[in-house]
Design a protein around this motif. Structure first.
Motif, PDB file in Angstrom:
ATOM      1  N   ASN A 101      44.785  33.566  39.919  1.00 31.26           N
ATOM      2  CA  ASN A 101      43.864  32.926  38.980  1.00 31.26           C
ATOM      3  C   ASN A 101      44.426  32.852  37.564  1.00 31.26           C
ATOM      4  O   ASN A 101      43.684  32.640  36.613  1.00 31.26           O
ATOM      5  N   GLY A 102      45.724  33.064  37.415  1.00 34.83           N
ATOM      6  CA  GLY A 102      46.337  32.919  36.100  1.00 34.83           C
ATOM      7  C   GLY A 102      46.795  34.210  35.470  1.00 34.83           C
ATOM      8  O   GLY A 102      47.350  34.210  34.382  1.00 34.83           O
ATOM      9  N   GLY A 103      46.540  35.328  36.116  1.00 33.88           N
ATOM     10  CA  GLY A 103      47.004  36.601  35.578  1.00 33.88           C
ATOM     11  C   GLY A 103      46.146  37.090  34.439  1.00 33.88           C
ATOM     12  O   GLY A 103      44.994  36.720  34.298  1.00 33.88           O
ATOM     13  N   ASP A 104      46.695  37.922  33.621  1.00 37.95           N
ATOM     14  CA  ASP A 104      46.069  38.540  32.453  1.00 37.95           C
ATOM     15  C   ASP A 104      46.002  40.033  32.699  1.00 37.95           C
ATOM     16  O   ASP A 104      46.681  40.557  33.569  1.00 37.95           O
ATOM     17  N   PHE A 105      45.151  40.701  31.965  1.00 40.01           N
ATOM     18  CA  PHE A 105      45.062  42.151  32.081  1.00 40.01           C
ATOM     19  C   PHE A 105      43.999  42.532  33.094  1.00 40.01           C
ATOM     20  O   PHE A 105      42.982  41.885  33.222  1.00 40.01           O
TER      21      PHE A 105
END
Length: 181
Positions: A143-147
């Motif tokens: 879903n796009g990554g991130d933290f």
């Protein structure tokens, strides 16, 4: 009882009551201020940690790209081996920070702190709340990554349960293998 003695008792009682009221008001205000400061400090430290993770991830991606694009590496090894070799030695922030990599099926490719995981499937791995950790990481990466800090795990060093902060990235290699950390 004489009037001066009564006035003395009233004055002493007034000082005692004023002291108690002041004490409770000040300690209550101090407690609220302390809680607010702890929240502010915690948020600040988390943001600092996130920025550091972004920087480490950027450095790691640069090293992978250089290693992967290198003609001598590319001719002798598969993309997965190049990435695994690069990330196995990348440890940061003392013993606390490291990169781990799973493929999209939940197979561990790299885990410097827990090498027994490498080559095994961890698709069903759960945290202390019953959340499927690897599935959550894979979903986040797609879903796009991130933290992500949605799961609690035991530290490999101390075995204490703690919330782990992860910077999730999706890496597509030339052979269409997917990795994240």
């Amino acid at each position: 009882m004489t009037l001066p003695l009564r006035l003395l008792y009233v004055a002493v009682l007034q000082v005692i009551l004023t002291s108690f009221i002041t004490y409770f008001l000040i300690t209550d205000e101090y407690r609220e201020l302390s809680e607010k400061n702890v929240i502010i400090l915690e948020n600040f430290l988390i943001e600092q940690k996130k920025q550091a993770l972004k920087n480490y991830t950027s450095i790691a991606l640069t090293s992978v790209n250089q290693a992967y694009d290198s003609p001598e590496k590319n001719s002798n090894q598969t993309a997965q081996e190049v990435v695994a070799d690069t990330f196995t030695g990348l440890v940061y922030n003392g013993d606390d920070g490291y990169f781990f990599i799973y493929d999209e099926l939940g197979n561990n490719i790299v885990h410097p702190k827990e090498p027994y995981r490498v080559g095994k499937n961890w698709w069903q791995l759960e945290d202390s709340n019953g959340e499927k950790i690897i599935q959550l990481l894979i979903k986040n990466a797609k879903n796009g990554g991130d933290f992500s800090s949605a799961f609690k795990i035991a530290s490999s060093d101390t075995s204490k349960i703690a919330t782990q902060l992860n910077k999730i990235n999706l890496l597509k290699l030339k052979s269409n293998l997917l990795f994240w950390w």
